[in-house]
Design an enzyme around this catalytic site. Structure first.
Site, PDB file in Angstrom:
ATOM      1  N   LYS A  11       3.641 -11.631   2.567  1.00 25.98           N
ATOM      2  CA  LYS A  11       2.826 -12.189   1.488  1.00 25.98           C
ATOM      3  C   LYS A  11       3.319 -13.571   1.040  1.00 25.98           C
ATOM      4  CE  LYS A  11       1.378  -7.659  -0.200  1.00 25.98           C
ATOM      5  NZ  LYS A  11       1.295  -6.769  -1.385  1.00 25.98           N
ATOM      6  N   PHE A  59      -6.343  -4.350 -11.156  1.00 23.63           N
ATOM      7  CA  PHE A  59      -5.470  -5.402 -10.614  1.00 23.63           C
ATOM      8  C   PHE A  59      -6.127  -6.229  -9.510  1.00 23.63           C
ATOM      9  CE2 PHE A  59      -4.491  -1.500  -8.210  1.00 23.63           C
ATOM     10  CZ  PHE A  59      -4.704  -1.942  -6.899  1.00 23.63           C
ATOM     11  N   ARG A  87       6.577   1.364   7.210  1.00 24.59           N
ATOM     12  CA  ARG A  87       6.562   1.748   5.795  1.00 24.59           C
ATOM     13  C   ARG A  87       7.979   2.040   5.298  1.00 24.59           C
ATOM     14  NH1 ARG A  87       1.928   1.519   3.702  1.00 24.59           N
ATOM     15  NH2 ARG A  87       2.361   2.807   1.873  1.00 24.59           N
ATOM     16  N   THR A  93       6.418   0.503  -3.018  1.00 18.92           N
ATOM     17  CA  THR A  93       5.576  -0.603  -3.486  1.00 18.92           C
ATOM     18  C   THR A  93       6.237  -1.367  -4.625  1.00 18.92           C
ATOM     19  OG1 THR A  93       3.611   0.637  -2.837  1.00 18.92           O
ATOM     20  CG2 THR A  93       3.287  -1.175  -4.378  1.00 18.92           C
ATOM     21  N   ARG A 104      11.332  -4.713   0.427  1.00 15.24           N
ATOM     22  CA  ARG A 104      10.941  -4.949  -0.963  1.00 15.24           C
ATOM     23  C   ARG A 104      12.146  -4.976  -1.897  1.00 15.24           C
ATOM     24  NH1 ARG A 104       5.564  -1.440  -0.213  1.00 15.24           N
ATOM     25  NH2 ARG A 104       4.130  -3.163   0.241  1.00 15.24           N
ATOM     26  N   ASN A 114       5.249  -8.346  -4.094  1.00 18.45           N
ATOM     27  CA  ASN A 114       6.161  -7.404  -3.441  1.00 18.45           C
ATOM     28  C   ASN A 114       6.403  -7.683  -1.957  1.00 18.45           C
ATOM     29  OD1 ASN A 114       3.729  -6.482  -2.462  1.00 18.45           O
ATOM     30  ND2 ASN A 114       3.958  -4.398  -3.211  1.00 18.45           N
ATOM     31  N   HIS A 117       2.931  -6.274   3.082  1.00 20.03           N
ATOM     32  CA  HIS A 117       1.905  -5.226   3.147  1.00 20.03           C
ATOM     33  C   HIS A 117       2.051  -4.554   4.495  1.00 20.03           C
ATOM     34  CE1 HIS A 117      -2.061  -3.281   3.383  1.00 20.03           C
ATOM     35  NE2 HIS A 117      -2.065  -3.721   4.627  1.00 20.03           N
TER      36      HIS A 117
END
EC number: 2.7.4.6
Length: 143
Positions: A11, A59, A87, A93, A104, A114, A117
């Site tokens: 991100k 959000f 994951r 998250t 993260r 965070n 994705h």
């Protein structure tokens, strides 16, 4: 074990902090192969389309704004149980709840910014991969 493909986004926050190489190292160290990758600046329409399943959530506007705030890296990862493996590498998250040593925990500032994705299932991975990559952009690595 099943060889799977999963989709990943680094991100804008992590791209801006120059964490791309470190994150790629984590993917590869965990046995995942990067079989497609590109940097993109998401348009509002692209971000809204990608996150359409969240459009009714409070959000959503902030998420779209964040995801269009700077370039992102999108990539396809391949490996044994790639969805679950990615994951686990990402962590929870909310970075405050993420296990030590996860992406993260190490690179995210908040639940909103965070860092990464990752697809949550093989089916969503296929859809997300197709959203960003044509079939000829994905290069399986057989060696």
């Amino acid at each position: 074990m099943a060889i799977e493909r999963t989709f990943s986004i680094i991100k804008p926050d992590a791209v801006a902090k120059n964490h791309i190489g470190a994150i790629y190292n984590r993917f590869e160290s965990a046995g995942l192969k990067i079989i497609a990758s590109k940097m993109v600046q998401l348009s509002k329409e692209q971000a809204e389309g990608f996150y359409a399943e969240h459009s009714a959530r409070p959000f959503f506007g902030a998420l779209v704004s964040f995801m269009t705030s700077g370039p992102v890296m999108v990539q396809v990862l391949e490996g044994e149980n790639a969805v679950l493996a990615n994951r686990e590498i990402m962590g929870a998250t909310n970075p405050a709840e993420a296990a030590r040593g996860t992406l993260r925990a190490d690179y995210a500032a908040s639940i909103d910014e965070n860092a990464v994705h990752g697809s949550d299932a093989v089916e969503s991975a296929a859809r997300e991969i197709a959203y960003f990559f044509s079939a000829d952009e994905v290069c399986p690595r057989t060696r």
